[in-house]
Write a protein that holds these residues in place. Sequence first.
Motif, PDB file in Angstrom:
ATOM      1  N   ALA A   1       0.818  -1.213   0.000  1.00 41.50           N
ATOM      2  CA  ALA A   1       0.000   0.000   0.000  1.00 41.50           C
ATOM      3  C   ALA A   1       0.850   1.261   0.000  1.00 41.50           C
ATOM      4  CB  ALA A   1      -0.922   0.011   1.222  1.00 41.50           C
ATOM      5  N   GLY A   2       2.155   1.146   0.276  1.00 44.65           N
ATOM      6  CA  GLY A   2       3.036   2.305   0.218  1.00 44.65           C
ATOM      7  C   GLY A   2       3.352   2.897   1.583  1.00 44.65           C
ATOM      8  N   LYS A   3       4.413   3.673   1.608  1.00 45.84           N
ATOM      9  CA  LYS A   3       4.908   4.255   2.853  1.00 45.84           C
ATOM     10  C   LYS A   3       3.919   5.236   3.471  1.00 45.84           C
ATOM     11  CE  LYS A   3       8.562   7.242   4.664  1.00 45.84           C
ATOM     12  NZ  LYS A   3       9.730   8.090   4.325  1.00 45.84           N
ATOM     13  N   THR A   4       3.330   6.113   2.668  1.00 49.61           N
ATOM     14  CA  THR A   4       2.426   7.119   3.220  1.00 49.61           C
ATOM     15  C   THR A   4       1.221   6.473   3.872  1.00 49.61           C
ATOM     16  OG1 THR A   4       3.155   8.751   1.592  1.00 49.61           O
ATOM     17  CG2 THR A   4       1.054   9.163   2.681  1.00 49.61           C
TER      18      THR A   4
ATOM     19  N   LEU B   1      -1.419   5.084   8.955  1.00 47.92           N
ATOM     20  CA  LEU B   1      -1.995   4.039   9.802  1.00 47.92           C
ATOM     21  C   LEU B   1      -1.340   4.036  11.182  1.00 47.92           C
ATOM     22  CD1 LEU B   1      -3.870   1.550  10.032  1.00 47.92           C
ATOM     23  CD2 LEU B   1      -1.972   0.180   9.118  1.00 47.92           C
ATOM     24  N   LEU B   2      -0.019   4.145  11.211  1.00 47.76           N
ATOM     25  CA  LEU B   2       0.695   4.128  12.494  1.00 47.76           C
ATOM     26  C   LEU B   2       0.331   5.342  13.344  1.00 47.76           C
ATOM     27  CD1 LEU B   2       4.244   2.924  11.389  1.00 47.76           C
ATOM     28  CD2 LEU B   2       2.364   1.554  12.322  1.00 47.76           C
TER      29      LEU B   2
ATOM     30  N   PRO C   1      -3.247  13.834   7.871  1.00 43.90           N
ATOM     31  CA  PRO C   1      -2.792  12.702   7.051  1.00 43.90           C
ATOM     32  C   PRO C   1      -2.666  13.080   5.576  1.00 43.90           C
ATOM     33  CG  PRO C   1      -4.520  12.008   8.566  1.00 43.90           C
ATOM     34  CD  PRO C   1      -4.452  13.504   8.652  1.00 43.90           C
ATOM     35  N   PRO C   2      -1.502  12.841   4.977  1.00 43.71           N
ATOM     36  CA  PRO C   2      -1.345  13.114   3.548  1.00 43.71           C
ATOM     37  C   PRO C   2      -2.155  12.116   2.714  1.00 43.71           C
ATOM     38  CG  PRO C   2       0.785  12.825   4.652  1.00 43.71           C
ATOM     39  CD  PRO C   2      -0.263  12.342   5.585  1.00 43.71           C
TER      40      PRO C   2
ATOM     41  N   ASP D   1       4.992  11.432   2.221  1.00 45.02           N
ATOM     42  CA  ASP D   1       4.551  12.017   3.482  1.00 45.02           C
ATOM     43  C   ASP D   1       5.478  13.078   4.047  1.00 45.02           C
ATOM     44  OD1 ASP D   1       6.361   9.808   3.919  1.00 45.02           O
ATOM     45  OD2 ASP D   1       5.941   9.983   6.055  1.00 45.02           O
ATOM     46  N   ASP D   2       6.815  12.893   3.940  1.00 45.43           N
ATOM     47  CA  ASP D   2       7.722  13.819   4.621  1.00 45.43           C
ATOM     48  C   ASP D   2       7.618  15.241   4.061  1.00 45.43           C
ATOM     49  OD1 ASP D   2       8.886  13.087   2.226  1.00 45.43           O
ATOM     50  OD2 ASP D   2      10.690  12.249   3.113  1.00 45.43           O
TER      51      ASP D   2
END
Length: 387
Positions: free
Chosen positions: A105-108, A113-114, A207-208, A214-215
């Motif tokens: 699903a990808g890093k973002t 989620l975290l 949330p992006p 995301d960064d």
Amino acid sequence: MAGALMLLAVHPILTYPVSLALFVRKRPPVRLRAADAPRPSLAICMCAYREESVIAAKIERLIEIAEAYGPATIHVYTDAPSDDTAVIAQRYADRIELVIGTERAGKTYGMNLLVARSQSDLLMFTDANVESEADVAIELTAPLADPTVGCTTAQLIYSNSRESSTSRLGSFYWALEEWIKRIESDRIGLVGCDGAMFVMRRALHTPPPPHLIDDLYLSLQILVSGSRIVSVDHVEVFERSATGADEEKRRKQRIACQAINVHRAMWPRLRRMAALPLYAYVSHRPMKWLMPFFVAGAGLALLAAIGAVAGAAAVGGVVLLAAILLLIGEKAQIKPFSLFSSALLSLFGVAQGVIESVVFKKTYAIWDPAMSVRLDAQATDPDRPAA
């Protein structure tokens, strides 16, 4: 014409930081949290894909970081890795919150989620291949005692600068970026930060979208909110640079595409900033990604000038000579030609990434990491301090 275009090309890395240093007054030092003051709660978040060679050491270091800090929790998401990353991470499931994705699903997506599953005042983001000292969270959170500061970031150093011309060039470029960051941090605050390791206030987190990196998205959000992003220069973190020119080209292509996607999404808010932060943003971010187009334009203008003076044959000779020298640099790895060939290939990758974003609306929500960035170095930089 060629000179004007080259000035535009070097503005993000030369005239922009010099203009800040000369004409923008330093801001007062940030107020640091007292050593004996209570620390805000912290959630340490990390996503991993194919990281089996480093995941155990990284999680063990995160545990040390959390123990040194105090009120901290560790949250790890594995993005359906095809290797043993998730298996190794499960060994630490009693000390971390581990989420194992069943499909990529990808890093973002993983970071969102975290964050949603955590409860803390502060959020710390890091990458699996980044090495740091155990006190890094203590040092990075200290400036957040200042209410004007919304985010802090460490100084990133590439640890394998001597492995190849590509890694040497990458290390030089990033050292230049860190120099610009120090100037920005002292005067207006950073214009965005990379994802190696940074800490932000949860209150500033939105949330992006999963297709955006995301960064950069989060740090530009902080910028438009009016909060300051501070570089904590004495906190050093380390990662490897890509060693192959073609691999680095593909990496730059992906990063450029991701960055332009974020800039396009954020522009309606960014353009409403005050004049100084808007100047800093345009100079350091969009203009940096337009560099290959400025360089190409300058080269074409120079060839046109040569043709006007010496004729088409001279232009052909210059092009042929340049191609031969670049081929020698790429195939034989003879300096300085190898450095020039690596630089041009990286610029070509950036140009491809910009075109992918603007013309083809491509995203890189899911990608495979550059393997030479992940592999353990056989010959590491002897100048690097022991971690």
